[in-house]
Design a protein around this motif. Structure first.
Motif, PDB file in Angstrom:
ATOM      1  N   ASP A  92      60.246  69.191  31.958  1.00  0.00           N
ATOM      2  CA  ASP A  92      61.602  69.740  32.020  1.00  0.00           C
ATOM      3  C   ASP A  92      62.188  69.812  30.623  1.00  0.00           C
ATOM      4  O   ASP A  92      62.041  68.886  29.829  1.00  0.00           O
ATOM      5  CB  ASP A  92      62.496  68.857  32.901  1.00  0.00           C
ATOM      6  N   GLY A  93      62.833  70.930  30.346  1.00  0.00           N
ATOM      7  CA  GLY A  93      63.507  71.092  29.065  1.00  0.00           C
ATOM      8  C   GLY A  93      62.665  71.718  27.983  1.00  0.00           C
ATOM      9  O   GLY A  93      63.174  72.098  26.937  1.00  0.00           O
ATOM     10  N   TYR A  94      61.348  71.855  28.221  1.00  0.00           N
ATOM     11  CA  TYR A  94      60.494  72.471  27.201  1.00  0.00           C
ATOM     12  C   TYR A  94      60.653  73.978  27.252  1.00  0.00           C
ATOM     13  O   TYR A  94      60.590  74.580  28.317  1.00  0.00           O
ATOM     14  CB  TYR A  94      59.025  72.091  27.415  1.00  0.00           C
ATOM     15  N   SER A  95      60.897  74.607  26.112  1.00  0.00           N
ATOM     16  CA  SER A  95      61.035  76.059  26.057  1.00  0.00           C
ATOM     17  C   SER A  95      60.559  76.568  24.707  1.00  0.00           C
ATOM     18  O   SER A  95      60.857  75.969  23.684  1.00  0.00           O
ATOM     19  CB  SER A  95      62.502  76.467  26.262  1.00  0.00           C
ATOM     20  N   LEU A 100      66.446  77.720  28.957  1.00  0.00           N
ATOM     21  CA  LEU A 100      66.819  76.393  29.453  1.00  0.00           C
ATOM     22  C   LEU A 100      65.619  75.475  29.636  1.00  0.00           C
ATOM     23  O   LEU A 100      65.771  74.269  29.756  1.00  0.00           O
ATOM     24  CB  LEU A 100      67.562  76.505  30.793  1.00  0.00           C
ATOM     25  N   GLY A 101      64.438  76.043  29.688  1.00  0.00           N
ATOM     26  CA  GLY A 101      63.256  75.214  29.893  1.00  0.00           C
ATOM     27  C   GLY A 101      63.114  74.756  31.333  1.00  0.00           C
ATOM     28  O   GLY A 101      62.440  73.788  31.632  1.00  0.00           O
ATOM     29  N   ALA A 102      63.784  75.461  32.252  1.00  0.00           N
ATOM     30  CA  ALA A 102      63.678  75.109  33.674  1.00  0.00           C
ATOM     31  C   ALA A 102      62.485  75.812  34.295  1.00  0.00           C
ATOM     32  O   ALA A 102      62.062  75.500  35.391  1.00  0.00           O
ATOM     33  CB  ALA A 102      64.960  75.488  34.411  1.00  0.00           C
TER      34      ALA A 102
END
Length: 133
Positions: A92-95, A100-102
């Motif tokens: 979660d949060g990785y982009s 948003l990395g969702a």
């Protein structure tokens, strides 16, 4: 019901087409409005990833009919660069796009089954299934 249409993802507008076809199929299968929205959101995310990272690919839909349940299988595939580190993109949060990395973790949460196969330099295939409740 042997039905496996695909939407080619070549331009941004194709994301909308994939989302609409998926929602229509979900409605026809008897999914409630909340699950229709979940499926449409997951499809949007998968199609957007194809558009952003691979440039082109396709999203296919398959009705799964098992003895005790029915579902919608969504297969997103491309021949893009592939994903070097799947565990990283599943955090979660990785982009990499400043979003948003969702993305993929969100798709996994929205659907009942999620599989990802990617080979660096060859492309990615993601399969996600939602079962009618």
């Amino acid at each position: 019901m042997d039905f496996k249409p695909c939407v080619n993802i070549n331009k941004e507008l194709d994301i909308v087409g994939a989302r609409q076809l998926g929602r229509t199929r979900a409605k026809e299968l008897g999914f409630g409005t909340v699950d229709q929205a979940r499926i449409a959101t997951a499809i949007s995310e998968l199609a957007r990833n194809i558009y952003l990272y691979a440039g082109k690919g396709k999203v296919c839909f398959e009705v799964i009919d098992q003895l005790d349940k029915q579902g919608l299988k969504v297969v997103a595939s491309d021949e893009g660069p592939g994903i070097r580190d799947i565990s990283q993109v599943m955090q979660d949060g990785y982009s990499t796009s400043g979003g948003l990395g969702a993305g993929l973790p969100g798709v996994k949460r929205l659907m009942d089954h999620f599989e990802i196969h990617s080979e660096w330099g060859k492309g990615t295939e993601i399969q996600a299934i939602k079962w009618v409740r």
